[in-house]
Structure formats: structure tokens, C-alpha cells
Design a protein around this motif. Structure first.
Motif, short mmCIF file in Angstrom:
data_model
loop_
_atom_site.label_atom_id
_atom_site.label_comp_id
_atom_site.label_asym_id
_atom_site.label_seq_id
_atom_site.Cartn_x
_atom_site.Cartn_y
_atom_site.Cartn_z
N LEU A 50 0.82 -1.21 0.00
CA LEU A 50 0.00 0.00 0.00
C LEU A 50 0.86 1.27 0.00
CD1 LEU A 50 -2.69 -1.12 2.57
CD2 LEU A 50 -3.06 -0.73 0.13
N CYS A 51 2.18 1.11 0.07
CA CYS A 51 3.12 2.24 0.10
C CYS A 51 2.80 3.18 1.26
CB CYS A 51 3.13 2.97 -1.24
SG CYS A 51 3.68 1.92 -2.60
N VAL A 94 5.08 0.03 -7.73
CA VAL A 94 3.68 -0.30 -7.98
C VAL A 94 3.01 -0.36 -6.62
CG1 VAL A 94 2.07 -1.95 -8.97
CG2 VAL A 94 4.32 -1.66 -10.00
N CYS A 95 2.05 0.52 -6.40
CA CYS A 95 1.37 0.61 -5.11
C CYS A 95 -0.09 0.21 -5.26
CB CYS A 95 1.43 2.04 -4.58
SG CYS A 95 3.09 2.65 -4.30
N LEU A 96 -0.52 -0.70 -4.42
CA LEU A 96 -1.90 -1.14 -4.43
C LEU A 96 -2.79 -0.04 -3.85
CD1 LEU A 96 -3.88 -3.45 -5.02
CD2 LEU A 96 -3.43 -4.28 -2.70
N ALA A 133 -4.37 7.44 1.44
CA ALA A 133 -4.67 8.31 0.30
C ALA A 133 -3.74 8.04 -0.87
CB ALA A 133 -4.57 9.77 0.72
N ARG A 134 -4.26 8.18 -2.09
CA ARG A 134 -3.46 7.93 -3.30
C ARG A 134 -2.26 8.87 -3.36
NH1 ARG A 134 -8.70 8.18 -4.71
NH2 ARG A 134 -8.43 10.26 -5.60
N VAL A 135 -2.47 10.14 -3.08
CA VAL A 135 -1.38 11.11 -3.15
C VAL A 135 -0.34 10.83 -2.06
CG1 VAL A 135 -0.80 13.56 -2.95
CG2 VAL A 135 -2.79 12.85 -4.28
N ASP A 136 -0.78 10.36 -0.89
CA ASP A 136 0.16 10.02 0.18
C ASP A 136 1.08 8.88 -0.24
OD1 ASP A 136 1.22 10.13 2.92
OD2 ASP A 136 0.26 8.16 3.13
N HIS A 151 0.27 14.21 -8.18
CA HIS A 151 1.33 13.48 -7.50
C HIS A 151 2.63 14.29 -7.44
CE1 HIS A 151 -0.90 9.80 -7.00
NE2 HIS A 151 -1.33 9.91 -8.24
N VAL A 152 3.47 13.97 -6.48
CA VAL A 152 4.74 14.67 -6.29
C VAL A 152 5.88 14.03 -7.08
CG1 VAL A 152 4.10 15.54 -4.01
CG2 VAL A 152 5.30 13.35 -4.19
#
Length: 119
Positions: A13-14, A30-32, A37-40, A70-71
Motif C-alpha cells: 500500500l506504500c 507499484v502501489c496497491l 490516500a493515493r497522493v500520500d 502526485h509529487v
């Protein structure tokens, strides 16, 4: 490209503190999708030294694609595409990938897609 660096679900989940910077540095992760949060996910990847990210939808997210700021370079993929990507990553000891800089194309018609309604 790296799917995860441990068997812990939090690394897939990163999540904060779950990524090993020694293994992540210079990779595209690759993050599930799910839980955090997606951006986190991208922020955690960048802090660990990743150079890009592919957020892959979980089963519940299906084919929903959301544009996020995204960053680091990132491209979100559907659940179906994620299954294929995970199969590739798990099929080799040296998976490779790259993310190219997008270009603007005028006069094109986007494909129609179904977006779920959230309550």
C-alpha cells in the motif's frame, strides 16, 4: 520497478515507514490502491527515494481512474491492468519500466468511461 519489498501488506500500500529506502531508491513502485490516500502513496515513495509510481486499483476500485496531483511521475492503472502488471513483476527477477513525459494532443476525443457515483 518494484512491487513491494516485504511481505507486509503495508508496503504494498506504500504506507509511511513501510518502504525500505535501500531497495526503493531509483525505482518505479507499484502501489496497491486502498487504505491510505493515493497522493500520500506517492509522497511516501518519493521520501523513500523512488523516481515514479504506478498506483494499481484494488478489486473494489475496478476501472475507476482518477487524476491526482502526485509529487513524482505517476500513472494510475485499472484493476485488470494491475493484475497483468503484478503477473509481469512476479515473473522476473529484474522487471523494468519507464514513465515518459506526457504530451498534449488537441482535437482528440477521450474514450467514454463509466464513473461510479459515491454517496
Amino acid at each position: 520497478m518494484v512491487l513491494s519489498h516485504s511481505r507486509r501488506f503495508s508496503s504494498r500500500l506504500c504506507k509511511a515507514g513501510a518502504l525500505d529506502p535501500k531497495k526503493v531508491k531509483g525505482t518505479i513502485l507499484v502501489c496497491l490502491r486502498g487504505d491510505n490516500a493515493r497522493v500520500d502513496k506517492g509522497q511516501q515513495d518519493a521520501l523513500a527515494g523512488a523516481v515514479g509510481m504506478v498506483p494499481a486499483n484494488d478489486y473494489a476500485s475496478g476501472d475507476e481512474i482518477i487524476a491526482d496531483p502526485h509529487v513524482l511521475p505517476a500513472t494510475q492503472i485499472s484493476y485488470t491492468d494491475g493484475l497483468e502488471l503484478f503477473a509481469y513483476v512476479n515473473s522476473t527477477s529484474t522487471p523494468t519500466a519507464f514513465i515518459t513525459h506526457p504530451t498534449t494532443q488537441l482535437g482528440t476525443k477521450p474514450l467514454q468511461s463509466w464513473q461510479p457515483f459515491h454517496q
